[in-house]
Enzyme design. Structure first.
Site, PDB file in Angstrom:
ATOM      1  N   LEU A  24      44.338  37.138  43.388  1.00  0.00           N
ATOM      2  CA  LEU A  24      42.926  37.825  43.259  1.00  0.00           C
ATOM      3  C   LEU A  24      41.745  36.594  43.121  1.00  0.00           C
ATOM      4  CD1 LEU A  24      43.814  40.637  40.919  1.00  0.00           C
ATOM      5  CD2 LEU A  24      44.358  40.483  43.006  1.00  0.00           C
ATOM      6  N   GLY A  66      48.684  37.264  42.488  1.00  0.00           N
ATOM      7  CA  GLY A  66      48.176  38.440  43.457  1.00  0.00           C
ATOM      8  C   GLY A  66      48.897  38.094  44.883  1.00  0.00           C
ATOM      9  N   ASN A 126      52.020  34.372  37.619  1.00  0.00           N
ATOM     10  CA  ASN A 126      51.622  33.313  36.541  1.00  0.00           C
ATOM     11  C   ASN A 126      50.516  33.817  35.847  1.00  0.00           C
ATOM     12  OD1 ASN A 126      50.106  33.115  38.786  1.00  0.00           O
ATOM     13  ND2 ASN A 126      49.488  31.085  38.267  1.00  0.00           N
ATOM     14  N   GLU A 127      50.234  35.128  35.599  1.00  0.00           N
ATOM     15  CA  GLU A 127      49.041  35.612  35.120  1.00  0.00           C
ATOM     16  C   GLU A 127      48.817  34.866  33.602  1.00  0.00           C
ATOM     17  OE1 GLU A 127      50.723  37.240  37.279  1.00  0.00           O
ATOM     18  OE2 GLU A 127      49.379  38.380  38.134  1.00  0.00           O
TER      19      GLU A 127
HETATM   20  C1  LIG Z   1      44.585  44.386  32.460  1.00  0.00           C
HETATM   21  C2  LIG Z   1      44.844  43.586  33.381  1.00  0.00           C
HETATM   22  C3  LIG Z   1      43.988  42.333  33.522  1.00  0.00           C
HETATM   23  C4  LIG Z   1      44.049  41.541  34.271  1.00  0.00           C
HETATM   24  C5  LIG Z   1      45.142  41.113  35.347  1.00  0.00           C
HETATM   25  C6  LIG Z   1      44.611  40.403  36.494  1.00  0.00           C
HETATM   26  C7  LIG Z   1      45.476  39.810  37.446  1.00  0.00           C
HETATM   27  C8  LIG Z   1      45.271  38.762  38.144  1.00  0.00           C
HETATM   28  C9  LIG Z   1      46.406  38.409  39.012  1.00  0.00           C
HETATM   29  C10 LIG Z   1      45.602  37.260  40.042  1.00  0.00           C
HETATM   30  O1  LIG Z   1      45.992  36.777  41.085  1.00  0.00           O
HETATM   31  S1  LIG Z   1      44.826  36.023  38.951  1.00  0.00           S
HETATM   32  C11 LIG Z   1      44.334  34.850  40.342  1.00  0.00           C
HETATM   33  C12 LIG Z   1      45.510  33.810  39.966  1.00  0.00           C
HETATM   34  N1  LIG Z   1      45.565  32.572  41.045  1.00  0.00           N
HETATM   35  C13 LIG Z   1      46.131  31.502  40.635  1.00  0.00           C
HETATM   36  O2  LIG Z   1      46.440  31.091  39.707  1.00  0.00           O
HETATM   37  C14 LIG Z   1      46.119  30.405  41.663  1.00  0.00           C
HETATM   38  C15 LIG Z   1      45.246  29.357  41.508  1.00  0.00           C
HETATM   39  N2  LIG Z   1      44.785  28.555  42.495  1.00  0.00           N
HETATM   40  C16 LIG Z   1      45.586  27.496  42.872  1.00  0.00           C
HETATM   41  O3  LIG Z   1      46.908  27.182  42.340  1.00  0.00           O
HETATM   42  C17 LIG Z   1      45.583  26.452  44.075  1.00  0.00           C
HETATM   43  O4  LIG Z   1      44.201  26.599  44.390  1.00  0.00           O
HETATM   44  C18 LIG Z   1      46.368  26.837  45.376  1.00  0.00           C
HETATM   45  C19 LIG Z   1      47.679  26.210  45.025  1.00  0.00           C
HETATM   46  C20 LIG Z   1      46.382  28.038  45.863  1.00  0.00           C
HETATM   47  C21 LIG Z   1      45.836  25.820  46.309  1.00  0.00           C
HETATM   48  O5  LIG Z   1      45.891  24.402  45.953  1.00  0.00           O
HETATM   49  P1  LIG Z   1      44.817  23.498  46.872  1.00  0.00           P
HETATM   50  O6  LIG Z   1      45.090  23.721  48.310  1.00  0.00           O
HETATM   51  O7  LIG Z   1      44.888  22.182  46.072  1.00  0.00           O
HETATM   52  O8  LIG Z   1      43.499  23.991  46.633  1.00  0.00           O
HETATM   53  P2  LIG Z   1      42.262  23.893  45.495  1.00  0.00           P
HETATM   54  O9  LIG Z   1      43.103  24.247  43.996  1.00  0.00           O
HETATM   55  O10 LIG Z   1      41.430  22.744  45.520  1.00  0.00           O
HETATM   56  O11 LIG Z   1      41.424  25.180  45.502  1.00  0.00           O
HETATM   57  C22 LIG Z   1      40.334  25.338  46.634  1.00  0.00           C
HETATM   58  C23 LIG Z   1      39.215  25.949  46.224  1.00  0.00           C
HETATM   59  O12 LIG Z   1      39.583  27.243  45.990  1.00  0.00           O
HETATM   60  C24 LIG Z   1      39.218  27.657  44.690  1.00  0.00           C
HETATM   61  N3  LIG Z   1      40.282  28.634  44.232  1.00  0.00           N
HETATM   62  C25 LIG Z   1      41.598  28.465  44.187  1.00  0.00           C
HETATM   63  N4  LIG Z   1      42.138  29.703  43.835  1.00  0.00           N
HETATM   64  C26 LIG Z   1      41.145  30.796  43.560  1.00  0.00           C
HETATM   65  C27 LIG Z   1      41.316  32.097  43.293  1.00  0.00           C
HETATM   66  N5  LIG Z   1      42.342  32.635  42.872  1.00  0.00           N
HETATM   67  N6  LIG Z   1      40.174  32.747  43.221  1.00  0.00           N
HETATM   68  C28 LIG Z   1      39.141  32.063  43.578  1.00  0.00           C
HETATM   69  N7  LIG Z   1      38.911  30.767  43.988  1.00  0.00           N
HETATM   70  C29 LIG Z   1      39.940  29.995  43.881  1.00  0.00           C
HETATM   71  C30 LIG Z   1      39.251  26.413  43.850  1.00  0.00           C
HETATM   72  O13 LIG Z   1      38.632  26.564  42.557  1.00  0.00           O
HETATM   73  C31 LIG Z   1      38.585  25.513  44.782  1.00  0.00           C
HETATM   74  O14 LIG Z   1      37.403  25.626  44.750  1.00  0.00           O
HETATM   75  P3  LIG Z   1      36.149  24.478  44.947  1.00  0.00           P
HETATM   76  O15 LIG Z   1      35.091  25.232  44.770  1.00  0.00           O
HETATM   77  O16 LIG Z   1      36.552  23.683  43.904  1.00  0.00           O
HETATM   78  O17 LIG Z   1      36.379  23.989  46.244  1.00  0.00           O
END
Ligand SMILES: CC/C=C\CC/C=C/CC(=O)SCCNC(=O)CCNC(=O)[C@H](O)C(C)(C)COP(=O)(O)OP(=O)(O)OC[C@H]1O[C@@H](n2cnc3c(N)ncnc32)[C@H](O)[C@@H]1OP(=O)(O)O
Length: 243
Positions: free
Chosen positions: A49, A94, A118-119
């Site tokens: 997400l 997600g 991994n939430e």
């Molecule tokens: C009642 C219910 C309530 C709540 C439920 C909510 C459920 C949520 C489910 C979800 O999906 S939450 C999202 C969880 N996602 C993650 O934990 C993934 C986070 N990201 C990463 O681990 C890494 O970015 C990656 C392994 C996917 C890629 O690594 P890498 O290639 O080294 O890229 P960067 O980490 O440098 O990221 C580049 C850039 O993108 C931004 N970013 C990363 N993930 C997200 C994201 N999910 N949403 C928005 N933006 C994201 C990151 O901050 C970097 O941004 P810059 O501005 O610094 O360039």
């Protein structure tokens, strides 16, 4: 279908809306019987997400976003097509959910390509329908452990726990996806589709019955100051990782 939302294929509102529209188009095309879902960017299948959709917005936006996510899940989970996930990169949260609602998952063998819900690591909780989807795939005990610890599994462990069906060398991912597709397409569509519906109906009904309550629950949960703080800290950690 190639996921293409740079830099990390996060599931933004726009991306979710486009995915639903594209799925509808494919399902309405009588020439199409199957779909391989993969990423345009090898290395990242989907970061899950879009955290920017869940941070610093208003309740109406959170509600619209969550409804779009439910819509996407319902559409893909109930798709009449054979859907094979060719997972060519990291697939947290997600991203993992999206893979789990396909019919078959193949993961490229690279230790960086971890997959899981991994939430809890973000200080948030996977909703019941994420949990249901995981339990349907790997069973209750393995899900309980994986969800509480927010485990991200590298390929060999993902295969062992049943989160993916196959792990193959990266250069064999697409060809394997096509041969798996051929195997699934050899089954008469109507028999396969009815079986899929039968298997998935209880999980679908569970969400459909509680859609509005689930949206309200998400909105009030994500609007909490403590949750906003956790999400901001997590985003900061992601940014700091670079420096
Ligand atoms: C009642 C219910 C309530 C709540 C439920 C909510 C459920 C949520 C489910 C979800 O999906 S939450 C999202 C969880 N996602 C993650 O934990 C993934 C986070 N990201 C990463 O681990 C890494 O970015 C990656 C392994 C996917 C890629 O690594 P890498 O290639 O080294 O890229 P960067 O980490 O440098 O990221 C580049 C850039 O993108 C931004 N970013 C990363 N993930 C997200 C994201 N999910 N949403 C928005 N933006 C994201 C990151 O901050 C970097 O941004 P810059 O501005 O610094 O360039």
């Amino acid at each position: 279908m190639k996921l293409k939302n740079p830099p990390v294929n996060s599931l933004s509102l726009e991306m979710l809306t486009e995915l639903v529209i594209n799925l509808e188009k494919l399902e309405n095309d009588k020439a199409v019987r199957g779909l391989v879902l993969t990423s345009e960017y090898p290395g990242i299948f989907s970061a899950g997400l879009d955290l920017m959709e869940m941070c610093g917005r208003n309740p109406a936006h959170y509600a619209e976003y969550w409804k779009a996510l439910q819509e996407f899940w319902l559409k893909l989970y109930q798709s009449s097509l054979v859907v094979v996930a060719a997972i060519n990169g990291a697939s947290p949260a997600g991203g993992c959910l999206m893979s789990l609602i396909c019919d078959y998952r193949i993961l490229a063998d690279n230790p960086k390509y971890t997959i899981g819900l991994n939430e809890t690591l973000l200080g948030i909780v996977a909703p019941f329908w994420f949990k249901d989807t995981m339990v349907n795939t790997i069973g209750h005990r393995a899900s309980e452990r994986a969800l509480q610890l927010g485990l991200l599994f590298p390929p060999a462990e993902a295969l062992q726990v049943g989160l993916v069906d196959q792990v193959v060398p990266e250069d064999k991912l697409q060809s394997t996806a096509l041969s798996v597709m051929a195997q699934w397409l050899a089954i008469p569509d109507h028999a396969r589709q009815l079986t899929k519906t039968m298997m998935r109906k209880p999980t679908v009904d569970h969400l459909v019955k509680q859609r509005d309550a689930d949206i309200q629950n998400f909105v009030s949960f994500v609007s909490r100051d403590s949750i906003q703080k956790s999400l901001q800290m997590y985003l900061q950690k992601l940014r700091q990782k670079k420096s």
